[in-house]
Enzyme design. Structure first.
Site, PDB file in Angstrom:
ATOM      1  NE  ARG A 294      19.976  92.606 101.441  1.00 42.21           N
ATOM      2  CZ  ARG A 294      19.881  91.261 101.310  1.00 42.21           C
ATOM      3  NH1 ARG A 294      18.481  90.819 101.104  1.00 42.21           N
ATOM      4  NH2 ARG A 294      20.765  90.167 101.097  1.00 42.21           N
TER       5      ARG A 294
ATOM      6  NE  ARG B  90      19.793  83.729  99.982  1.00 44.23           N
ATOM      7  CZ  ARG B  90      18.916  84.314 100.011  1.00 44.23           C
ATOM      8  NH1 ARG B  90      17.724  83.778  99.456  1.00 44.23           N
ATOM      9  NH2 ARG B  90      18.751  85.443 100.447  1.00 44.23           N
TER      10      ARG B  90
HETATM   11  N1  NVA Z   1      13.224  83.747 106.518  1.00 44.47           N
HETATM   12  C1  NVA Z   1      13.278  83.478 105.160  1.00 44.47           C
HETATM   13  C2  NVA Z   1      14.093  84.775 104.330  1.00 44.47           C
HETATM   14  C3  NVA Z   1      14.240  84.893 103.138  1.00 44.47           C
HETATM   15  C4  NVA Z   1      14.747  86.195 102.696  1.00 44.47           C
HETATM   16  C5  NVA Z   1      13.887  82.342 104.576  1.00 44.47           C
HETATM   17  O1  NVA Z   1      15.086  81.983 105.301  1.00 44.47           O
HETATM   18  O2  NVA Z   1      13.310  81.707 103.878  1.00 44.47           O
HETATM   19  N1   CP Z   2      15.236  89.361 101.464  1.00 47.74           N
HETATM   20  C1   CP Z   2      16.097  88.666 100.735  1.00 47.74           C
HETATM   21  O1   CP Z   2      17.064  87.765 101.099  1.00 47.74           O
HETATM   22  O2   CP Z   2      15.487  88.200  99.447  1.00 47.74           O
HETATM   23  P1   CP Z   2      15.819  87.013  98.510  1.00 47.74           P
HETATM   24  O3   CP Z   2      15.697  85.602  99.128  1.00 47.74           O
HETATM   25  O4   CP Z   2      15.093  87.616  97.280  1.00 47.74           O
HETATM   26  O5   CP Z   2      17.412  87.226  98.174  1.00 47.74           O
END
Ligand code: NVA
Ligand code: CP
Length: 298
Positions: free
Chosen positions: A284, A101
């Site tokens: 998920r 991430r």
């Molecule tokens: N668009 C949001 C999604 C979070 C799961 C973000 O990138 O913060």
């Molecule tokens: N929807 C999603 O990716 O949630 P998190 O940011 O909690 O991982």
């Protein structure tokens, strides 16, 4: 041979996408899951906060008999300047797959190019493919088919929206995006998906005939802090129960979560009869178990 990665939908065939969703649905029904990840270790390298993505990958890996190792980017030598390519070579020599991430799709791709094991996007500034796999699985779980004709996206043209745009090309559904001026999706992704994606000029038009209605926060993690000015720009870009009167009968409401009630979604919407957000969040885990099997067993 270079490993398969899951960074977006560019290299995913329709057949593989459907098989992964069906396997996710199958795994969900199993009281005791197969130990298909036995002896395997999944690394999770996260540079941003997460609830669903982290827990679903860690729990999913354990349920399939494997184990997971969570690594915060801040605690690695990367944070002191060790090159991404070196980090990728070292991590992939010890792990079987790696979820990342990050705020940089470019860094994610550089990591994958230097990794000897599959790399999975756990969200970047540009895409969130695992989220859309869970959304599609949820649609199929509810409707018993994947015959999606139209999806309505309301709000920021962000990473989650971009992955919907890629999915629209694979499954050939129409995606109508109702977003504020200046917050449209990435122009390149818009160009490549133009046969399936339209930017709607009205909320009603975007909602009309949609079988999935979805939205996301006004301000993503990679954006500058939300200002009062931005709140004014976005004030009409929300989903409430009255919006569902314009969509197709039997349509479902989805939200990747976390949600900001009172902003992109009304207070009642997450628990509205059309809302499948809790099923979507649980999915998920099941769909990502199927993604792990697709990357590591095939
Ligand atoms: N668009 C949001 C999604 C979070 C799961 C973000 O990138 O913060
Ligand atoms: N929807 C999603 O990716 O949630 P998190 O940011 O909690 O991982």
């Amino acid at each position: 041979m270079s490993p398969k990665h899951f960074l977006n939908f560019t290299n995913l065939s329709k057949k593989d996408l459907i098989n992964i969703i069906d396997r996710g649905l199958e795994l969900k029904t199993m009281v005791s899951k197969p130990k298909s990840m036995e002896g395997k270790i999944l690394g999770l390298l996260f540079e941003k906060p997460s609830t669903r993505t982290r827990i679903s990958f860690e729990a999913g890996m354990q349920r399939l008999g494997g184990s997971a190792l969570f690594l915060s980017g801040q605690e690695l030598q990367m944070s002191r300047g060790e090159p991404i390519s070196d980090t990728a070579k070292v991590m992939s020599s010890m792990l079987d797959a790696i979820v990342i991430r990050t705020d940089s799709q470019e860094n994610l791709e550089m990591f994958a190019a230097n990794s000897s094991v599959p790399v999975i996007s756990g969200l970047s500034d540009v895409y969130h493919p695992c989220q859309i796999m869970a959304d599609l699985m949820t649609f199929k779980e509810v409707n018993k088919n994947l015959n999606i004709e139209k999806v309505c996206w309301i709000g920021d043209g962000n990473n989650v929206c971009h992955s919907y745009m890629e999915a629209a090309q694979i499954l050939e559904f129409q995606l109508s995006i109702f977003c504020p001026k200046g917050h449209e999706p990435n122009a390149k992704i818009l160009e490549s998906s133009k046969n399936f994606v339209t930017i709607s000029s009205s909320k009603e038009e975007a909602l009309s005939d949609a079988s999935i209605v979805t939205t996301d926060v006004w301000t993503s993690m990679n954006s500058a802090k939300q200002s009062k000015e931005k709140e004014l720009i976005f004030k009409d870009f929300f989903v409430d129960s009255s919006a569902m009167n314009f969509s197709k009968e039997g349509s479902i409401f989805l939200h990747c979560l976390p949600a900001h009630r009172g902003e992109e979604v009304s207070f009642e919407m997450l628990d509205h009869p059309s809302s499948k957000v809790w099923m979507q969040a649980e999915n998920r885990m099941h769909v990502q178990e199927a993604i792990l099997e697709y990357l590591l067993l095939d």
